[in-house]
Write a protein that holds these residues in place. Structure first.
Motif, short mmCIF file in Angstrom:
data_model
loop_
_atom_site.label_atom_id
_atom_site.label_comp_id
_atom_site.label_asym_id
_atom_site.label_seq_id
_atom_site.Cartn_x
_atom_site.Cartn_y
_atom_site.Cartn_z
N TYR A 176 -30.56 -2.40 -86.10
CA TYR A 176 -29.20 -2.37 -86.64
C TYR A 176 -29.22 -1.60 -87.95
CZ TYR A 176 -29.11 -6.64 -83.72
OH TYR A 176 -29.26 -7.56 -82.70
N LEU A 177 -28.14 -0.88 -88.23
CA LEU A 177 -28.03 -0.18 -89.51
C LEU A 177 -26.77 -0.64 -90.22
CD1 LEU A 177 -29.00 2.12 -87.13
CD2 LEU A 177 -29.66 3.22 -89.26
N PHE A 178 -26.91 -0.95 -91.52
CA PHE A 178 -25.80 -1.53 -92.27
C PHE A 178 -25.66 -0.89 -93.64
CE2 PHE A 178 -27.24 -5.29 -89.70
CZ PHE A 178 -26.09 -5.44 -88.93
N THR A 179 -24.41 -0.86 -94.12
CA THR A 179 -24.14 -0.65 -95.54
C THR A 179 -24.01 -2.04 -96.17
OG1 THR A 179 -21.74 -0.72 -95.30
CG2 THR A 179 -22.81 1.43 -94.96
N PRO A 180 -23.85 -2.12 -97.49
CA PRO A 180 -23.70 -3.44 -98.14
C PRO A 180 -22.49 -4.23 -97.65
CG PRO A 180 -24.27 -1.77 -99.76
CD PRO A 180 -23.99 -1.03 -98.49
#
Length: 359
Positions: A176-180
């Motif tokens: 998974y890839l996330f920003t804050p």
């Protein structure tokens, strides 16, 4: 300006589906082609240009730390983050909140295996920078996975964790890839029926609050190595890519065919090895056959036996047992023939019985 990215690698969990192997060993360290599954993930993170890794660890922390060290052998800087109980993936993000800070990050499940790595995915995320990006792949039985529902345009509109009645065959891959933006979402979720804080619920919260959640359907190979069948299948896939290398000793009465790796210090005596196969350092194969898609780790003894499509962990011996296939054999195991038992029949037969015996 390119945003900084970290990686959060999950290496806790009990590994119940790989028992009894995981009673004594972390599931992420079970080897595929004689290298722990976790190491493939760390290498793919380094290949994607990520250097800062937070490692979520639980009961097997000491073993994970001993294997990975400070991460320098992978070109990484590893920080260990204890999770006292495995309370879900969203809980792991909560636990790592201070370390993650306000950086974007990849969350990578340490027992997952993605052929070809994740460099392209990370580059796409850096370029487009949605609030969240998930990987999906089509599976035969989605009920064992987190499942995504897409609208006709391919946009993610819903996620369910292990649904009884899946809305699609698209399962979430363990990357998974996330920003804050995800931090507010993980604070908002409550425990599921499993008693865990589900990352699928956190991503659903992002969707419900009109955040930008995107997906990539991967056509390549992905496996969650949480059970023996998948472990053997990943082993097969990795071995298909090995190059022939004979660093150990193969005597004149032995034969090695195809993509066979014999590590330095290994000895092949009066035996036949058919690749793809890997024989670990210090292992002795004598009067035996080792067939395709087999990994034998270091310091093992294979004598007067046949072995195929199997994984044998270090310091184990197989002696005089005929043929073994489709097996995962742990560390310090001894496999030997059972003592001969005289054949006999024992009966308690009622009146007027008729018995036919095939002897």
């Amino acid at each position: 300006m390119v945003s900084r990215m970290k990686a959060l690698v999950l290496s806790g969990g009990a590994g119940t589906r790989l028992r009894p192997i995981t009673h004594t060993s972390a599931k992420q360290l079970v080897p595929v082609a004689n290298k722990p599954v976790l190491f493939y993930g760390l290498e793919s993170l380094a290949d994607a240009g990520i250097t800062d890794v937070g490692m979520i660890v639980g009961d097997t922390a000491a073993e994970i730390e001993d294997a990975v060290g400070d991460g320098s052998k992978f070109g990484l800087r590893v920080t260990y983050i204890p999770q006292e109980q495995p309370l879900g993936l969203a809980h792991a993000v909560r636990v790592a909140r201070d370390w993650l800070g306000d950086d974007d990050f990849v969350m990578y499940l340490g027992d997952n295996f993605v052929v070809g790595g994740i460099r392209g995915l990370v580059e796409e995320f850096r370029r487009r920078r949605p609030d969240a990006q998930i990987l999906l792949t089509r599976v035969a039985d989605p009920r064992s996975f987190g499942v995504a529902e897409l609208d006709p345009s391919g946009r993610v509109i819903g996620l369910e964790e292990k649904p009884d009645d899946p809305k699609s065959d698209l399962a979430l891959v363990g990357v998974y890839l996330f920003t804050p933006a995800v931090h507010e979402a993980v604070r908002a979720v409550t425990p599921s029926w499993r008693g865990e804080l589900e990352i699928t619920h956190a991503i659903q919260h992002l969707i419900d609050t009109h955040a930008d959640v995107r997906c990539t359907v991967i056509q390549g190979y992905w496996k969650d190595t949480g059970n023996v069948v998948d472990m053997l299948e990943v082993n097969r896939t990795v071995l298909e890519g090995v190059e022939r290398r004979i660093d150990g000793d193969v005597d004149d009465r032995s034969e090695t065919i195809g993509r066979v790796v014999v590590e330095e210090g290994a000895r092949i005596v009066h035996s036949r090895i058919v690749g793809p196969a890997v024989i670990g350092a210090g292992t002795v194969v004598r009067d035996s056959y080792v067939g395709p898609f087999t990994s034998v780790a270091e310091n093992c003894r294979i004598t007067d036996s046949e072995l195929e499509f199997s994984i044998v962990l270090r310091d184990s011996s197989i002696d005089g047992v005929g043929r073994i296939e489709s097996s995962l054999i742990g560390r310090h195991v001894e496999v030997t023939p059972a003592p001969g038992v005289p054949s006999a029949h024992r009966f308690v037969l009622g009146d007027h019985s008729k018995v036919q015996i095939h002897s």
